[in-house]
Design a protein around this motif. Structure first.
Motif, mmCIF file in Angstrom:
data_model
loop_
_atom_site.group_PDB
_atom_site.id
_atom_site.type_symbol
_atom_site.label_atom_id
_atom_site.label_comp_id
_atom_site.label_asym_id
_atom_site.label_seq_id
_atom_site.Cartn_x
_atom_site.Cartn_y
_atom_site.Cartn_z
ATOM 1 N N ASP A 33 6.593 4.006 4.223
ATOM 2 C CA ASP A 33 7.547 3.682 2.936
ATOM 3 C C ASP A 33 7.929 4.671 2.241
ATOM 4 O OD1 ASP A 33 6.847 0.984 3.528
ATOM 5 O OD2 ASP A 33 5.395 0.611 1.951
ATOM 6 N N PHE A 34 7.141 5.997 2.026
ATOM 7 C CA PHE A 34 7.476 6.934 1.380
ATOM 8 C C PHE A 34 8.588 7.801 2.163
ATOM 9 C CE2 PHE A 34 7.154 11.721 1.061
ATOM 10 C CZ PHE A 34 6.917 11.985 -0.501
ATOM 11 N N GLU A 72 0.965 -0.993 0.046
ATOM 12 C CA GLU A 72 0.017 0.052 -0.069
ATOM 13 C C GLU A 72 0.880 1.308 0.046
ATOM 14 O OE1 GLU A 72 -3.310 -0.114 -0.179
ATOM 15 O OE2 GLU A 72 -3.418 -2.387 -0.204
ATOM 16 N N ILE A 73 0.394 2.440 -0.454
ATOM 17 C CA ILE A 73 1.130 3.731 -0.580
ATOM 18 C C ILE A 73 0.785 4.126 1.112
ATOM 19 C CG2 ILE A 73 0.670 6.143 -0.961
ATOM 20 C CD1 ILE A 73 -0.446 5.254 -3.482
ATOM 21 N N ASP A 89 -2.549 8.528 -3.618
ATOM 22 C CA ASP A 89 -3.521 7.694 -3.644
ATOM 23 C C ASP A 89 -4.308 8.492 -4.808
ATOM 24 O OD1 ASP A 89 -5.254 5.327 -3.007
ATOM 25 O OD2 ASP A 89 -6.710 7.192 -2.587
ATOM 26 N N ALA A 90 -4.769 9.588 -4.770
ATOM 27 C CA ALA A 90 -5.629 10.396 -5.907
ATOM 28 C C ALA A 90 -4.950 10.187 -7.318
ATOM 29 C CB ALA A 90 -5.704 11.674 -5.649
ATOM 30 N N LEU A 91 -3.374 10.085 -7.341
ATOM 31 C CA LEU A 91 -2.985 10.040 -8.717
ATOM 32 C C LEU A 91 -2.891 8.695 -9.079
ATOM 33 C CD1 LEU A 91 0.105 12.805 -8.228
ATOM 34 C CD2 LEU A 91 -2.011 13.039 -9.535
ATOM 35 N N TYR A 92 -2.769 7.909 -8.287
ATOM 36 C CA TYR A 92 -2.883 6.385 -8.623
ATOM 37 C C TYR A 92 -4.101 6.127 -9.104
ATOM 38 C CZ TYR A 92 -3.874 1.625 -8.030
ATOM 39 O OH TYR A 92 -4.379 0.329 -8.265
ATOM 40 N N GLN A 93 -4.961 6.607 -8.686
ATOM 41 C CA GLN A 93 -6.405 6.179 -9.247
ATOM 42 C C GLN A 93 -6.604 6.796 -10.541
ATOM 43 O OE1 GLN A 93 -10.010 6.650 -6.671
ATOM 44 N NE2 GLN A 93 -8.301 7.149 -4.723
ATOM 45 N N ILE A 144 6.679 7.881 -7.387
ATOM 46 C CA ILE A 144 6.258 7.153 -8.354
ATOM 47 C C ILE A 144 6.714 5.373 -8.055
ATOM 48 C CG2 ILE A 144 6.866 8.859 -10.281
ATOM 49 C CD1 ILE A 144 9.515 7.528 -10.947
ATOM 50 N N LEU A 145 7.722 5.601 -6.899
ATOM 51 C CA LEU A 145 7.914 4.173 -6.482
ATOM 52 C C LEU A 145 6.746 3.526 -5.641
ATOM 53 C CD1 LEU A 145 11.949 4.516 -5.300
ATOM 54 C CD2 LEU A 145 10.718 3.221 -7.305
ATOM 55 N N GLU A 146 6.197 4.532 -5.067
ATOM 56 C CA GLU A 146 4.971 4.097 -4.079
ATOM 57 C C GLU A 146 3.850 3.817 -5.156
ATOM 58 O OE1 GLU A 146 4.436 3.671 -0.257
ATOM 59 O OE2 GLU A 146 6.172 3.144 -1.000
ATOM 60 N N ILE A 147 3.695 4.542 -6.008
ATOM 61 C CA ILE A 147 2.676 4.121 -7.127
ATOM 62 C C ILE A 147 2.859 3.108 -7.854
ATOM 63 C CG2 ILE A 147 1.355 4.995 -9.155
ATOM 64 C CD1 ILE A 147 1.394 7.774 -7.770
ATOM 65 N N ALA A 148 4.154 2.920 -8.086
ATOM 66 C CA ALA A 148 4.773 1.411 -8.977
ATOM 67 C C ALA A 148 4.217 0.369 -8.002
ATOM 68 C CB ALA A 148 6.062 1.627 -9.387
ATOM 69 N N GLU A 149 4.515 0.484 -6.705
ATOM 70 C CA GLU A 149 4.195 -0.679 -5.845
ATOM 71 C C GLU A 149 2.710 -1.146 -5.926
ATOM 72 O OE1 GLU A 149 6.114 -3.192 -2.613
ATOM 73 O OE2 GLU A 149 6.849 -1.021 -2.556
ATOM 74 N N MET A 150 1.927 0.045 -5.866
ATOM 75 C CA MET A 150 0.317 -0.242 -5.743
ATOM 76 C C MET A 150 0.170 -0.937 -7.145
ATOM 77 S SD MET A 150 -1.444 0.596 -3.326
ATOM 78 C CE MET A 150 -3.140 1.165 -3.949
#
Length: 570
Positions: free
Chosen positions: A54-55, A49-50, A532-536, A367-373
């Motif tokens: 982790d960030f 998860e984001i 989270d918003a940008l991931y969505q 971008i690493l956190e979003i990539a993980e999602m």
């Protein structure tokens, strides 16, 4: 954010105003800021998860002293690339450039000699200007020596040639062999006249990059921009830090645009003396230059210098991780962030490492956190490319090179989502879209933000030209719809003034300075909301057949239409 603007004001200055529905409570005290960069995190276990934890681990490592300010071409680049690539591999992504994780970006590194000086000839007086304190100069030609001997100075207002607006500061002027002097920003800025360019909102004509490009096209030998805090969006210290030390460019074989033998900035104090010698009042000239039909003015002065520079050709690298699409792998959504910062200074005393925690370890961590999602969810229909670009601080060069040499054609690039310099303010009611009103990507983001209890707002200081100062701009120019959005300043618990004070403090004390450290006291709840918003937004694009478009009237819409038409795309 882009150095010396360079090209994007301060990243934090793009943060927007708040909702007016509630009066904010008294501002809380801003968290204390650490003055020693913490060591890298070596034993953190990353989850799917984001998360703030982790960030923070990513930022703490990337902004540690061990990474030496992440300068392109140095040991900090090697460590940074290894870190990003290692996490792409851990997530099970594929190399994004064929069988390679890297895209080599050729560059020329030019470093002006430390004893560089510039002589200003005012009649019989010869005034030696101090490099860094009164002026900064350099060459982007790769020449080891540039000699100017009494190059005549000519004031050209804002240095703008905009035929579609009926504006030409170079009208009837031959600048060959001469050095032009001009103001930063564009003619609408100091008047606020909304009918003049775009009023206080900076257009590309206001960017220093444009001004040097245009001066070169006009055939000038040199160009000097008069700095002012309001017009530039930052103080002289940012110019000094950004224009001293190694400067990077794409080689002319890759980027054949004309370049000036000499370009740089002068302080307001120097400009006042220069204009006074010519019998001109500097303040009055700010107004004169905003009038249609402005004519260039000889300054009855000249400059001389022997600019010696050490040069070397080298290679820096974009880092690319690809999550292939399941049914339409040739269509891609790009998440990008620049990994580079200003490196370190070997002179002076005290902390001389420009760690770049906010700018832009936060973007890489994002971008690493979003990539993980994405990597832990079912494979999407379209591909997702995670692109960490180099040389942003030198003029958006890594993204410029990619846009000219894309691994997936730009007409197959659905959209780009850029993450740059996210401020750790905490949870906010506002969500800033830099360049709001540009594309249908905002239509996707708006309901996502609303579900978080947030409203989309434009940047509070559009006059600093943030839209032109980060890597999405190279994709926008090529027609690809691009989103650059991040949290605002209206803190849910402490109010707008609290957020604004954090922004002011960062701008004054840390932006492009050694003080941009990771702080374990950061409130990262708002950044988690942002990511989270940008991931969505990306998830919506890669799981559908939607092709977002630029809004009608947007200047980049024609480039997109031409790109799709030329490729025979629907």
């Amino acid at each position: 954010m882009q150095r010396s603007l360079l090209a994007l004001a301060v990243a934090s200055l793009a943060l927007a105003g708040c909702s007016k529905e509630d009066a904010p409570p008294p501002a809380a005290e801003a968290p204390a800021v650490s003055h020693v960069a913490p060591p890298p995190v070596t034993d953190h276990s990353f989850g799917p998860e984001i998360s703030a934890e982790d960030f923070a681990a990513h930022v703490q490592t990337l902004a540690s002293d061990e990474f030496e300010g992440r300068a392109p071409g140095g040991p900090g680049e090697r460590k940074t690339i290894e870190y990003i690539q290692g996490h792409f591999e851990r997530l099970g992504l594929q190399p994004g450039n064929g069988d390679s994780w890297l895209q080599a970006v050729p560059m020329v590194e030019t470093t002006a000699a430390p004893d560089t000086s510039l002589t200003l000839h005012l009649g019989d007086e010869a005034r030696a200007l101090v490099f860094g304190k009164e002026m900064v100069i350099g060459t982007r030609t790769g020449q080891p020596e540039v000699v100017l001997d009494h190059s005549e100075l000519v004031f050209v207002g804002y240095g703008v040639h905009a035929p579609e607006l009926g504006w030409n500061d170079y009208e009837g002027l031959d600048v060959k062999g001469k050095t032009v002097v001009m103001f930063v920003n564009d003619p609408g800025f100091h008047t606020g006249d909304e009918s003049l360019f775009e009023g206080r909102r900076m257009t590309y004509y206001g960017r220093w990059t444009y001004k040097f490009e245009e001066a070169a096209r006009q055939g000038a030998t040199g160009a000097l921009i008069v700095h002012d805090d309001a017009g530039a969006g930052y103080g002289w210290g940012v110019v000094e830090n950004s224009w001293t030390g190694p400067q990077f460019d794409l080689p002319t074989s890759v980027d054949p645009e004309p370049r000036l033998p000499l370009q740089g900035w002068i302080t307001q104090e120097v400009a006042q003396a220069l204009f006074a010698h010519a019998g001109l009042d500097l303040r009055a000239q700010y107004q004169a230059a905003t009038q249609r039909g402005f004519k260039s003015v000889p300054l009855n002065a000249a400059i001389s210098t022997t600019l010696r520079s050490s040069t070397r050709e080298a290679v820096s690298n974009n880092v690319l991780g690809l999550l292939p699409g399941r049914t339409r792998p040739d269509e891609v959504v790009i998440y990008m962030a620049h990994w580079d910062h200003l490196g370190r200074s070997f002179g002076g005393v005290g902390d001389r490492i420009f760690n770049g925690a906010v700018d832009n370890a936060t973007g890489v961590a994002g971008i690493l956190e979003i990539a993980e999602m994405f990597a832990t969810q079912p494979a999407p229909e379209r591909s997702v490319l995670f692109l960490a670009v180099t040389l942003e601080e030198s003029g958006l060069l890594g993204s410029k090179y990619y846009a000219s040499n894309p691994v997936i054609p730009l007409h197959k690039t659905v959209a780009t989502i850029n993450i740059d310099a996210i401020q750790p303010i905490g949870p906010t009611r506002d969500f800033v879209v830099v360049g709001k009103g540009s594309s249908e990507l905002e239509d996707i983001l708006a309901p996502i933000a609303a579900a978080q209890g947030r409203v989309l707002v434009e940047e509070s200081q559009p006059e600093v030209g943030m839209y032109f100062r980060s890597d999405h701009f190279n994709f926008a120019k090529a027609g690809v719809p691009s989103l650059y959005a991040k949290g605002g300043v209206d803190h849910r618990e402490h109010g707008r003034e609290y957020g604004m004070e954090l922004v002011r403090d960062y701008t004054a004390n840390r932006y492009h300075k050694p003080g941009d450290h990771f702080d374990p006291n950061w409130d990262l709840r708002g950044i988690v909301d942002d990511l989270d918003a940008l991931y969505q937004v990306g998830r919506e694009l890669v799981t559908s057949d939607r092709w977002p478009e630029w809004y009608e009237g947007n200047p980049f819409r024609a480039a997109r239409e031409a790109s799709m038409r030329d490729a025979g795309a629907n």
